[in-house]
Write a protein that holds these residues in place. Structure first.
Motif, PDB file in Angstrom:
ATOM      1  N   GLY A 155       1.994  39.491 -34.071  1.00  0.00           N
ATOM      2  CA  GLY A 155       1.173  40.122 -35.090  1.00  0.00           C
ATOM      3  C   GLY A 155       1.451  41.618 -35.133  1.00  0.00           C
ATOM      4  O   GLY A 155       1.917  42.207 -34.148  1.00  0.00           O
ATOM      5  N   GLU A 191      12.344  32.696 -31.909  1.00  0.00           N
ATOM      6  CA  GLU A 191      11.186  33.596 -32.007  1.00  0.00           C
ATOM      7  C   GLU A 191      10.371  33.509 -30.719  1.00  0.00           C
ATOM      8  O   GLU A 191       9.285  32.951 -30.673  1.00  0.00           O
ATOM      9  N   ARG A 194       4.255  44.867 -28.950  1.00  0.00           N
ATOM     10  CA  ARG A 194       5.312  45.359 -29.831  1.00  0.00           C
ATOM     11  C   ARG A 194       5.679  46.822 -29.562  1.00  0.00           C
ATOM     12  O   ARG A 194       6.690  47.315 -30.063  1.00  0.00           O
ATOM     13  N   GLU A 229      11.029  42.824 -36.510  1.00  0.00           N
ATOM     14  CA  GLU A 229      10.486  41.814 -37.427  1.00  0.00           C
ATOM     15  C   GLU A 229      10.062  40.565 -36.667  1.00  0.00           C
ATOM     16  O   GLU A 229       8.988  39.991 -36.922  1.00  0.00           O
ATOM     17  N   GLN A 230      10.887  40.142 -35.734  1.00  0.00           N
ATOM     18  CA  GLN A 230      10.565  38.947 -34.948  1.00  0.00           C
ATOM     19  C   GLN A 230       9.345  39.179 -34.070  1.00  0.00           C
ATOM     20  O   GLN A 230       8.518  38.281 -33.879  1.00  0.00           O
ATOM     21  N   SER A 231       9.224  40.397 -33.533  1.00  0.00           N
ATOM     22  CA  SER A 231       8.074  40.693 -32.673  1.00  0.00           C
ATOM     23  C   SER A 231       6.773  40.615 -33.465  1.00  0.00           C
ATOM     24  O   SER A 231       5.734  40.181 -32.947  1.00  0.00           O
ATOM     25  N   GLU A 232       6.827  41.021 -34.733  1.00  0.00           N
ATOM     26  CA  GLU A 232       5.629  40.936 -35.570  1.00  0.00           C
ATOM     27  C   GLU A 232       5.253  39.486 -35.848  1.00  0.00           C
ATOM     28  O   GLU A 232       4.069  39.133 -35.884  1.00  0.00           O
ATOM     29  N   LYS A 233       6.259  38.631 -36.027  1.00  0.00           N
ATOM     30  CA  LYS A 233       5.999  37.205 -36.261  1.00  0.00           C
ATOM     31  C   LYS A 233       5.341  36.555 -35.042  1.00  0.00           C
ATOM     32  O   LYS A 233       4.481  35.698 -35.174  1.00  0.00           O
ATOM     33  N   ILE A 234       5.750  36.971 -33.864  1.00  0.00           N
ATOM     34  CA  ILE A 234       5.220  36.369 -32.627  1.00  0.00           C
ATOM     35  C   ILE A 234       3.827  36.898 -32.297  1.00  0.00           C
ATOM     36  O   ILE A 234       2.903  36.137 -32.026  1.00  0.00           O
TER      37      ILE A 234
END
Length: 230
Positions: free
Chosen positions: A183, A143, A189, A176-181
């Motif tokens: 927000g 991530e 993003r 999905e991973q970009s949102e985890k990193i």
């Protein structure tokens, strides 16, 4: 990035006798930047400075960086065959000396994957980019921005090869991973959201694309947020 590289070069040129390798490395980064921007004359000019700066007793790694810089310029200039041949040589030398799981080797693999894709050698490109991703996992968190970008890039090659299902899988995972990193509402993003929306349009899913396009508008300008119930 170009401004930062030039600033570093200015500093190192003033003390070139003490910082030859630092100056060489700064030139290398500037070659990459110019090549990415298709500023071919500037890139070739900096490559000549790299050659002049390379110390007589330079390390093998510095010599391979010089080769890779030339290959990057060839790639940007459309000389794909030359670039592929040089990068294959660099990759072989680096793997022999420092093994597969190192940033320098992965960097060369990614460049080679890009050159192969530019020649529509998609299977070979995917093979080497996936190997690069697996190697990168050993020294970089999954991530992380660099990992997400590479995973998304693999998706782009799948799409070019005509495998839209695998492309979509990679695009969605990267999102999905970009949102985890970062927000959900972070502008970092946008490159992934915009690209995925374009993919959905290319595959005829207009309504789904519009959802992501609205999300991108809201990130760029919070005043564009559609308030439910108002």
């Amino acid at each position: 990035a170009e401004k930062a590289a030039k600033s570093a070069i200015e500093i190192f040129e003033k003390t070139a006798g003490e910082n030859k390798m630092a100056l060489f490395d700064a030139y290398y980064q500037l070659v990459r930047i110019y090549a990415a921007e298709k500023k071919m004359a500037e890139a070739k000019g900096v490559l000549e400075k790299m050659k002049a700066t390379l110390p007589a007793q330079a390390s093998a790694e510095a010599s391979t960086n010089l080769k890779q810089a030339a290959a990057i310029i060839d790639h940007a200039g459309g000389k794909f065959g030359n670039a592929e041949k040089t990068l294959q040589e660099v990759l072989g030398e680096r793997q022999e000396k420092i093994g597969l799981s190192s940033p320098a080797v992965v960097d060369t693999m990614v460049h080679l994957g890009n050159v192969l894709a530019a020649q529509k050698k998609y299977e070979k490109s995917l093979s080497i980019l996936k190997a690069a991703y697996e190697s990168k996992q050993k020294f970089q968190p999954e991530e992380s921005p660099a990992m997400i970008a590479l995973y998304y890039q693999i998706g782009e090659i799948y799409e070019k090869a005509g495998n839209k299902s695998e492309a979509e899988k990679h695009y969605r995972t990267a999102l999905e991973q970009s949102e985890k990193i970062w927000g959900a509402r972070n502008k970092e993003r946008l490159q992934f959201i915009d690209s995925f929306a374009a993919f959905l349009r290319r595959t005829g899913r207009i309504s789904a694309a519009e959802v992501y396009e609205q999300e991108a508008r809201e990130i760029r300008d919070p005043s564009k947020i559609i308030k439910v119930g108002h």
